[in-house]
Design a protein around this motif. Structure first.
Motif, PDB file in Angstrom:
ATOM      1  N   LEU A 189      10.663  -9.353 -20.783  1.00  0.00           N
ATOM      2  CA  LEU A 189      11.018  -8.905 -22.123  1.00  0.00           C
ATOM      3  C   LEU A 189       9.821  -9.131 -23.035  1.00  0.00           C
ATOM      4  O   LEU A 189       9.130 -10.149 -22.936  1.00  0.00           O
ATOM      5  CB  LEU A 189      12.230  -9.672 -22.650  1.00  0.00           C
ATOM      6  N   GLN A 190       9.592  -8.169 -23.921  1.00  0.00           N
ATOM      7  CA  GLN A 190       8.437  -8.280 -24.801  1.00  0.00           C
ATOM      8  C   GLN A 190       8.700  -7.534 -26.097  1.00  0.00           C
ATOM      9  O   GLN A 190       9.240  -6.419 -26.090  1.00  0.00           O
ATOM     10  CB  GLN A 190       7.189  -7.717 -24.129  1.00  0.00           C
ATOM     11  N   MET A 191       8.302  -8.113 -27.214  1.00  0.00           N
ATOM     12  CA  MET A 191       8.388  -7.443 -28.507  1.00  0.00           C
ATOM     13  C   MET A 191       6.989  -6.971 -28.895  1.00  0.00           C
ATOM     14  O   MET A 191       6.062  -7.773 -29.007  1.00  0.00           O
ATOM     15  CB  MET A 191       8.940  -8.388 -29.577  1.00  0.00           C
ATOM     16  N   ASP A 192       6.849  -5.643 -29.084  1.00  0.00           N
ATOM     17  CA  ASP A 192       5.563  -5.073 -29.444  1.00  0.00           C
ATOM     18  C   ASP A 192       5.694  -4.313 -30.755  1.00  0.00           C
ATOM     19  O   ASP A 192       6.681  -4.444 -31.482  1.00  0.00           O
ATOM     20  CB  ASP A 192       5.045  -4.166 -28.330  1.00  0.00           C
ATOM     21  N   ASP A 193       4.701  -3.484 -31.059  1.00  0.00           N
ATOM     22  CA  ASP A 193       4.688  -2.769 -32.336  1.00  0.00           C
ATOM     23  C   ASP A 193       5.811  -1.750 -32.461  1.00  0.00           C
ATOM     24  O   ASP A 193       6.203  -1.400 -33.583  1.00  0.00           O
ATOM     25  CB  ASP A 193       3.335  -2.064 -32.521  1.00  0.00           C
ATOM     26  N   ILE A 194       6.310  -1.257 -31.342  1.00  0.00           N
ATOM     27  CA  ILE A 194       7.433  -0.309 -31.386  1.00  0.00           C
ATOM     28  C   ILE A 194       8.749  -1.062 -31.509  1.00  0.00           C
ATOM     29  O   ILE A 194       9.617  -0.718 -32.320  1.00  0.00           O
ATOM     30  CB  ILE A 194       7.432   0.582 -30.128  1.00  0.00           C
ATOM     31  N   ALA A 195       8.918  -2.097 -30.698  1.00  0.00           N
ATOM     32  CA  ALA A 195      10.192  -2.814 -30.662  1.00  0.00           C
ATOM     33  C   ALA A 195      10.451  -3.576 -31.953  1.00  0.00           C
ATOM     34  O   ALA A 195      11.605  -3.682 -32.392  1.00  0.00           O
ATOM     35  CB  ALA A 195      10.212  -3.773 -29.473  1.00  0.00           C
ATOM     36  N   ARG A 196       9.419  -4.115 -32.572  1.00  0.00           N
ATOM     37  CA  ARG A 196       9.627  -5.005 -33.704  1.00  0.00           C
ATOM     38  C   ARG A 196      10.365  -4.339 -34.869  1.00  0.00           C
ATOM     39  O   ARG A 196      11.411  -4.838 -35.309  1.00  0.00           O
ATOM     40  CB  ARG A 196       8.278  -5.565 -34.173  1.00  0.00           C
ATOM     41  N   PRO A 197       9.880  -3.226 -35.419  1.00  0.00           N
ATOM     42  CA  PRO A 197      10.607  -2.632 -36.555  1.00  0.00           C
ATOM     43  C   PRO A 197      11.979  -2.098 -36.176  1.00  0.00           C
ATOM     44  O   PRO A 197      12.931  -2.212 -36.956  1.00  0.00           O
ATOM     45  CB  PRO A 197       9.673  -1.512 -37.023  1.00  0.00           C
ATOM     46  N   LEU A 198      12.087  -1.538 -34.961  1.00  0.00           N
ATOM     47  CA  LEU A 198      13.374  -0.966 -34.573  1.00  0.00           C
ATOM     48  C   LEU A 198      14.406  -2.048 -34.282  1.00  0.00           C
ATOM     49  O   LEU A 198      15.598  -1.879 -34.567  1.00  0.00           O
ATOM     50  CB  LEU A 198      13.183  -0.062 -33.351  1.00  0.00           C
ATOM     51  N   LEU A 199      13.960  -3.158 -33.729  1.00  0.00           N
ATOM     52  CA  LEU A 199      14.887  -4.268 -33.497  1.00  0.00           C
ATOM     53  C   LEU A 199      15.367  -4.854 -34.819  1.00  0.00           C
ATOM     54  O   LEU A 199      16.546  -5.205 -34.963  1.00  0.00           O
ATOM     55  CB  LEU A 199      14.214  -5.343 -32.646  1.00  0.00           C
ATOM     56  N   PHE A 200      14.486  -4.952 -35.789  1.00  0.00           N
ATOM     57  CA  PHE A 200      14.885  -5.466 -37.099  1.00  0.00           C
ATOM     58  C   PHE A 200      15.960  -4.582 -37.721  1.00  0.00           C
ATOM     59  O   PHE A 200      16.988  -5.079 -38.212  1.00  0.00           O
ATOM     60  CB  PHE A 200      13.662  -5.540 -38.019  1.00  0.00           C
TER      61      PHE A 200
END
Length: 582
Positions: A61-72
């Protein structure tokens, strides 16, 4: 923190399954807090990773530049939806549990760093959403769920095949997926399966069939996450797996054409609806067409891929918050459209509408500004993609005018502020600020410079829609529309459009199938009888011809023998004399 992001909602779900009423009540009260770890994670750190080699085939599992805003945004929207559902007098433990389950799947899909975890999380999200659609258990909900599940099974099957091929080509980790697909032996097959599989979730025309049926069937809070979050997982899937490479350019063109069709065609269907949530569903299909067109442009032109990826992420953030506010705003207007809270309700819904249309100084203007300039070098024949995309705002404004008409003439009362109103108000406030913050601080994008040229570029699509829609509004309000004006009650284009046509065809086949088969049997029997008679006549003629030839052959045989005998008799003396002369 990543582990807590996924584990805490699962623990709340387990508590909701306990038969004891007090525990279930406490679990409902704690449900909105289950999204807190994701909010803390995304705000506190730009990247994070978790590796569990002992789980499944090795879990990453990894939070990157795509996942970060969408997860928020996912955490915010699910939190608002859970507040609207769980913090009310009539708590809904089952609906709360399905919301949390779909949240776990959504967060897992955003954070997945390998193909196995992505597929598992995507499946959890997809099938948990069926519990949201069927919640009210009405005939319409059962029908919508059946259509949704059929489309979901097709989607999951296509994705399973695609991801097996991706992993076989060396793309087990999502970081290697682009190169694996581009270098695969059959990149066209993989991309085709990916377009279909993720296209179902992203509402890609003509795979959008479930959206206009599911949204009116589901509770408003569930519709908010369906439209604001879940459909974006399909877009994220394309970002993760579709490579910007020449080997897939033909399929990227197909994706771009389908995206533009989805951006414009649903407007006509939405304008002929009388249910606010159906109108918003067709608006979601149109907005997702816009996002997909920008994404497809990045696949076609690798040089702009980083810019289009950032633009897609910002647009997804903006659209998620705005569309969530609009969906939850439907019951808010019904309960608080009059009385002391009516002014706040009107202002909030007006802001959400202007932002969705991309009016100047809104988050929609920011998102569309960056998207337009990211694709300015992409052309479809003589037209530039950047020249076509602003017209999506024209369609969005027309749909919003239709939505305003329906809600203004619908039921409105003067209720007291409740949890649902509070959740909606939080979304409105966050929608005013969060996209600007995420765009500038997290994605590194520049806000528009509010020059006269920029203001005009953002305003003219909306003014065009107003020029077309306001006269119709005025004529309708005075009852002066022509009698031939299409009915707007869903009778001309019913929700689900192509699904209804397919259902009608199947129903007609079931109702008249026996008579039709008998008719076909009779007709084919007559054809078969005629065929037999024709062949019998042909055989008789053939037989007669053969007999005539045989008769003539016998006559000619005897005649030939006689002629040969005569020739021998005549030639024999000549041969003898000729021999004597020698």
């Amino acid at each position: 923190m990543i582990s807590l992001t996924l584990l805490l909602p699962i623990l709340v779900i387990a508590a909701l399954a306990v038969p004891r009423a007090s525990i279930r009540t406490g679990a409902c009260a704690a449900a909105p807090l289950a999204v807190a770890p994701a909010i803390v994670l995304t705000v506190s750190t730009p990247t994070a990773a978790l590796d569990l080699p002992w789980l499944l085939m090795g879990t990453s599992l990894q939070m990157d530049d795509i996942a970060r805003p969408l997860l928020f945004v996912a955490a915010v929207l699910y939190g608002a939806a859970l507040i609207a559902v769980a913090w009310t007098r009539r708590r809904a433990p089952a609906l709360t549990a399905f919301l949390l389950a779909s949240y776990v799947g959504t967060a897992g899909a955003y954070l997945a760093a390998d193909a196995v975890v992505f597929y598992l999380a995507f499946a959890v999200m997809s099938f948990s959403a069926a519990g949201l659609v069927i919640h009210h258990r009405t005939p319409h909900a059962h029908r919508a769920t059946a259509v949704y599940l059929a489309m979901t099974v097709l989607s999951e099957t296509a994705l399973l095949g695609a991801l097996l091929l991706v992993v076989g080509a060396g793309g087990a980790l999502l970081a290697d997926a682009h190169s694996a697909v581009a270098a695969a032996d059959q990149p066209g097959l993989i991309v085709g399966l990916l377009i279909f599989g993720f296209g179902v979730k992203a509402g890609l025309v003509p795979l959008h069939l479930w959206l206009p049926l599911a949204h009116p069937a589901a509770p408003p809070a569930a519709s908010a996450v369906l439209s604001g979050v879940m459909v974006k997982v399909g877009v994220v899937g394309w970002l993760r797996f579709l490579p910007p490479a020449d080997s897939v350019s033909a399929y990227a063109w197909i994706l771009l054409v389908l995206a533009l069709a989805g951006a414009f065609l649903p407007v006509a269907a939405g304008l002929l609806q009388n249910d606010p949530k159906v109108i918003l569903a067709y608006s979601t299909i149109s907005q997702l067409g816009f996002i997909t067109a920008v994404l497809a442009a990045g696949v076609l032109a690798p040089g702009i891929h980083p810019a289009t990826t950032s633009a897609v992420a910002l647009y997804a953030v903006h659209h998620g918050l705005v569309k969530g506010a609009l969906f939850i705003g439907v019951p808010v207007v019904k309960k608080h459209g009059r009385g002391a809270l009516s002014a706040v309700t009107l202002l909030g819904m007006t802001w959400a509408g202007l932002a969705l249309a991309g009016a100047p100084w809104t988050s929609g203007a920011f998102a569309k500004y960056d998207a337009k300039y990211a694709v300015e070098d992409v052309y479809l024949g003589v037209a530039g993609l950047a020249d076509l995309l602003p017209l999506v705002a024209t369609g969005s404004t027309l749909l919003l005018l239709r939505l305003a008409w329906v809600m203004w003439h619908g039921e409105r009362s003067a209720g007291r502020a409740d949890a649902q109103f509070g959740a909606w108000l939080v979304l409105c406030v966050l929608g005013l600020t969060v996209p600007w913050w995420i765009g500038a601080s997290w994605l590194g994008l520049s806000a528009p410079q509010w020059t006269s040229a920029t203001l005009w570029d953002m305003a003219w699509p909306i003014l065009l829609a107003l020029a077309a829609g306001v006269p119709v509004w005025l004529l309708a309000s005075r009852g002066r529309l022509p009698a031939a004006w299409p009915a707007s009650d869903g009778s001309v284009i019913p929700p689900g459009d192509a699904v209804v046509l397919a259902e009608s065809a199947v129903g007609a086949a079931r109702k008249h199938g026996g008579a039709g088969l008998k008719l076909v049997h009779d007709r084919t029997g007559r054809v078969a009888d005629g065929w037999d008679r024709g062949w019998a006549a042909a055989a008789a003629l053939t037989r007669q011809g053969v007999e005539a030839v045989e008769t003539r052959a016998r006559v000619w045989t005897l005649t030939g023998i006689a002629v040969l005998t005569l020739l021998v008799v005549l030639l024999l003396p000549l041969l003898i004399n000729g021999g004597g002369a020698q």
